[in-house]
Design a protein around this motif. Structure first.
Motif, PDB file in Angstrom:
ATOM      1  N   UNK A   1      10.049  10.408  -5.942  1.00  0.00           N
ATOM      2  CA  UNK A   1      11.101   9.441  -6.282  1.00  0.00           C
ATOM      3  C   UNK A   1      11.996   9.199  -5.079  1.00  0.00           C
ATOM      4  N   UNK A   2      12.334  10.276  -4.374  1.00  0.00           N
ATOM      5  CA  UNK A   2      13.154  10.131  -3.165  1.00  0.00           C
ATOM      6  C   UNK A   2      12.395   9.349  -2.096  1.00  0.00           C
ATOM      7  N   UNK A   3      11.111   9.642  -1.974  1.00  0.00           N
ATOM      8  CA  UNK A   3      10.274   8.926  -1.011  1.00  0.00           C
ATOM      9  C   UNK A   3      10.223   7.435  -1.328  1.00  0.00           C
ATOM     10  N   UNK A   4      10.057   7.106  -2.596  1.00  0.00           N
ATOM     11  CA  UNK A   4      10.002   5.703  -3.017  1.00  0.00           C
ATOM     12  C   UNK A   4      11.338   5.021  -2.755  1.00  0.00           C
ATOM     13  N   UNK A   5      12.424   5.716  -3.039  1.00  0.00           N
ATOM     14  CA  UNK A   5      13.749   5.153  -2.810  1.00  0.00           C
ATOM     15  C   UNK A   5      13.973   4.860  -1.333  1.00  0.00           C
ATOM     16  N   UNK A   6      13.534   5.769  -0.472  1.00  0.00           N
ATOM     17  CA  UNK A   6      13.691   5.552   0.967  1.00  0.00           C
ATOM     18  C   UNK A   6      12.850   4.379   1.444  1.00  0.00           C
ATOM     19  N   UNK A   7      11.646   4.236   0.886  1.00  0.00           N
ATOM     20  CA  UNK A   7      10.806   3.100   1.262  1.00  0.00           C
ATOM     21  C   UNK A   7      11.461   1.777   0.886  1.00  0.00           C
ATOM     22  N   UNK A   8      11.995   1.736  -0.313  1.00  0.00           N
ATOM     23  CA  UNK A   8      12.657   0.508  -0.764  1.00  0.00           C
ATOM     24  C   UNK A   8      13.857   0.193   0.114  1.00  0.00           C
ATOM     25  N   UNK A   9      14.593   1.221   0.482  1.00  0.00           N
ATOM     26  CA  UNK A   9      15.761   1.021   1.351  1.00  0.00           C
ATOM     27  C   UNK A   9      15.324   0.516   2.724  1.00  0.00           C
ATOM     28  N   UNK A  10      14.197   1.013   3.207  1.00  0.00           N
ATOM     29  CA  UNK A  10      13.677   0.539   4.494  1.00  0.00           C
ATOM     30  C   UNK A  10      13.299  -0.935   4.423  1.00  0.00           C
ATOM     31  N   UNK A  11      12.685  -1.335   3.311  1.00  0.00           N
ATOM     32  CA  UNK A  11      12.318  -2.746   3.134  1.00  0.00           C
ATOM     33  C   UNK A  11      13.571  -3.620   3.071  1.00  0.00           C
ATOM     34  N   UNK A  12      14.562  -3.156   2.319  1.00  0.00           N
ATOM     35  CA  UNK A  12      15.808  -3.924   2.213  1.00  0.00           C
ATOM     36  C   UNK A  12      16.527  -3.984   3.559  1.00  0.00           C
ATOM     37  N   UNK A  13      16.499  -2.870   4.288  1.00  0.00           N
ATOM     38  CA  UNK A  13      17.115  -2.861   5.610  1.00  0.00           C
ATOM     39  C   UNK A  13      16.420  -3.812   6.563  1.00  0.00           C
ATOM     40  N   UNK A  14      15.093  -3.857   6.486  1.00  0.00           N
ATOM     41  CA  UNK A  14      14.335  -4.787   7.324  1.00  0.00           C
ATOM     42  C   UNK A  14      14.679  -6.231   6.971  1.00  0.00           C
ATOM     43  N   UNK A  15      14.802  -6.510   5.677  1.00  0.00           N
ATOM     44  CA  UNK A  15      15.143  -7.875   5.244  1.00  0.00           C
ATOM     45  C   UNK A  15      16.544  -8.256   5.720  1.00  0.00           C
ATOM     46  N   UNK A  16      17.480  -7.308   5.622  1.00  0.00           N
ATOM     47  CA  UNK A  16      18.845  -7.604   6.095  1.00  0.00           C
ATOM     48  C   UNK A  16      18.863  -7.820   7.597  1.00  0.00           C
TER      49      UNK A  16
ATOM     50  N   UNK B   1       0.832  -1.210   0.000  1.00  0.00           N
ATOM     51  CA  UNK B   1       0.000   0.000   0.000  1.00  0.00           C
ATOM     52  C   UNK B   1       0.867   1.260   0.000  1.00  0.00           C
ATOM     53  N   UNK B   2       1.919   1.260   0.832  1.00  0.00           N
ATOM     54  CA  UNK B   2       2.774   2.441   0.922  1.00  0.00           C
ATOM     55  C   UNK B   2       3.531   2.678  -0.383  1.00  0.00           C
ATOM     56  N   UNK B   3       3.963   1.606  -1.035  1.00  0.00           N
ATOM     57  CA  UNK B   3       4.667   1.767  -2.306  1.00  0.00           C
ATOM     58  C   UNK B   3       3.723   2.243  -3.407  1.00  0.00           C
ATOM     59  N   UNK B   4       2.473   1.830  -3.319  1.00  0.00           N
ATOM     60  CA  UNK B   4       1.508   2.211  -4.354  1.00  0.00           C
ATOM     61  C   UNK B   4       1.260   3.719  -4.360  1.00  0.00           C
ATOM     62  N   UNK B   5       1.329   4.365  -3.184  1.00  0.00           N
ATOM     63  CA  UNK B   5       1.032   5.797  -3.102  1.00  0.00           C
ATOM     64  C   UNK B   5       2.031   6.648  -3.898  1.00  0.00           C
ATOM     65  N   UNK B   6       3.340   6.517  -3.656  1.00  0.00           N
ATOM     66  CA  UNK B   6       4.263   7.321  -4.474  1.00  0.00           C
ATOM     67  C   UNK B   6       4.259   6.917  -5.945  1.00  0.00           C
ATOM     68  N   UNK B   7       4.063   5.637  -6.223  1.00  0.00           N
ATOM     69  CA  UNK B   7       4.017   5.213  -7.622  1.00  0.00           C
ATOM     70  C   UNK B   7       2.832   5.853  -8.354  1.00  0.00           C
ATOM     71  N   UNK B   8       1.705   5.938  -7.660  1.00  0.00           N
ATOM     72  CA  UNK B   8       0.531   6.580  -8.270  1.00  0.00           C
ATOM     73  C   UNK B   8       0.796   8.053  -8.546  1.00  0.00           C
ATOM     74  N   UNK B   9       1.437   8.730  -7.589  1.00  0.00           N
ATOM     75  CA  UNK B   9       1.747  10.149  -7.778  1.00  0.00           C
ATOM     76  C   UNK B   9       2.718  10.345  -8.932  1.00  0.00           C
ATOM     77  N   UNK B  10       3.745   9.489  -8.986  1.00  0.00           N
ATOM     78  CA  UNK B  10       4.734   9.602 -10.065  1.00  0.00           C
ATOM     79  C   UNK B  10       4.063   9.404 -11.419  1.00  0.00           C
ATOM     80  N   UNK B  11       3.226   8.371 -11.529  1.00  0.00           N
ATOM     81  CA  UNK B  11       2.540   8.108 -12.795  1.00  0.00           C
ATOM     82  C   UNK B  11       1.623   9.283 -13.176  1.00  0.00           C
TER      83      UNK B  11
END
Length: 211
Positions: free
Chosen positions: A127-142, A89-99
């Motif tokens: 774009x920066x917001x989306x990048x930070x979200x992805x980094x948070x997901x990757x950090x959580x996985x690590x 859901x959180x990733x969908x929000x910035x993606x919708x705005x970007x599109x």
């Protein structure tokens, strides 16, 4: 004498048990033998009952441990499902705005340079917001995999708070609708932590509270 008698009888193919050998040699009478056998049976029965109680207790303990493990696995599965749903859901929000803003520029709906620049600013922020979200997901996985490396260093508390607030403001599309104040006790000593990890943790707390 008893051992000699048992070896002799065994050699003759007629083995004799200890009790009967004692009885035959007159070293014990029938009543004494019966009493000794009875005491042995009572002791064996008591030992068997104790072993059964111990086995039952261990079975109950292991069953309880297994049940708790199954419950933890179920909770972890539910947490994982919720995590995936929330992240999606959180990733969908910035993606919708970007599109949406890309379509605005592509279709020429932003006629003035000011409108185009506004679209570009929002795209950059999202774009920066989306990048930070992805980094948070990757950090959580690590972190879950035990592969995340922390770099503790002395950091002022104000630096951590300001970093989290700045990141949160960047995530908010309409700052005019958001009133956010901070109050940090002055003259706090520096803390030795991983700056980025602490900012990320504080940002998550602020985001969950805001929701």
């Amino acid at each position: 004498r008893v051992l000699a008698l048992q070896r002799e009888r065994a050699a003759a193919g007629k083995p004799v048990v200890l009790g009967l050998a004692l009885l035959e040699l007159g070293m014990i009478d029938r009543a004494g033998l019966d009493q000794a056998v009875t005491e042995q049976i009572i002791q064996l029965r008591a030992a068997l009952q104790t072993a059964n109680r111990t086995l039952d207790r261990r079975i109950r303990e292991r069953t309880q441990e297994l049940q708790q493990a199954l419950e933890r696995l179920s909770e972890m599965g539910e947490m994982k499902a919720n995590f995936v749903a929330n992240i999606s859901h959180e990733l969908r929000t910035p993606l919708t705005s970007i599109r949406m803003f890309i379509d605005t520029l592509r279709l020429g709906r932003a006629s003035s340079e000011e409108e185009k620049q506004e679209c570009l600013d929002v795209l950059a922020k999202e774009t920066e917001r989306l990048s930070e979200m992805i980094e948070r997901v990757l950090g959580y996985a690590r972190l879950r995999a035990g592969r995340r490396l922390f770099a503790p260093q002395l950091v002022r508390v104000e630096t951590i708070v300001d970093g989290a607030i700045d990141a949160f403001r960047a995530h908010n599309l309409d700052p005019a609708q958001l009133t956010l104040t901070t109050e940090v006790t002055p003259a706090l000593p520096p803390v030795k932590v991983d700056r980025d990890a602490m900012i990320e943790a504080l940002l998550n707390l602020i985001g969950n509270t805001y929701k």
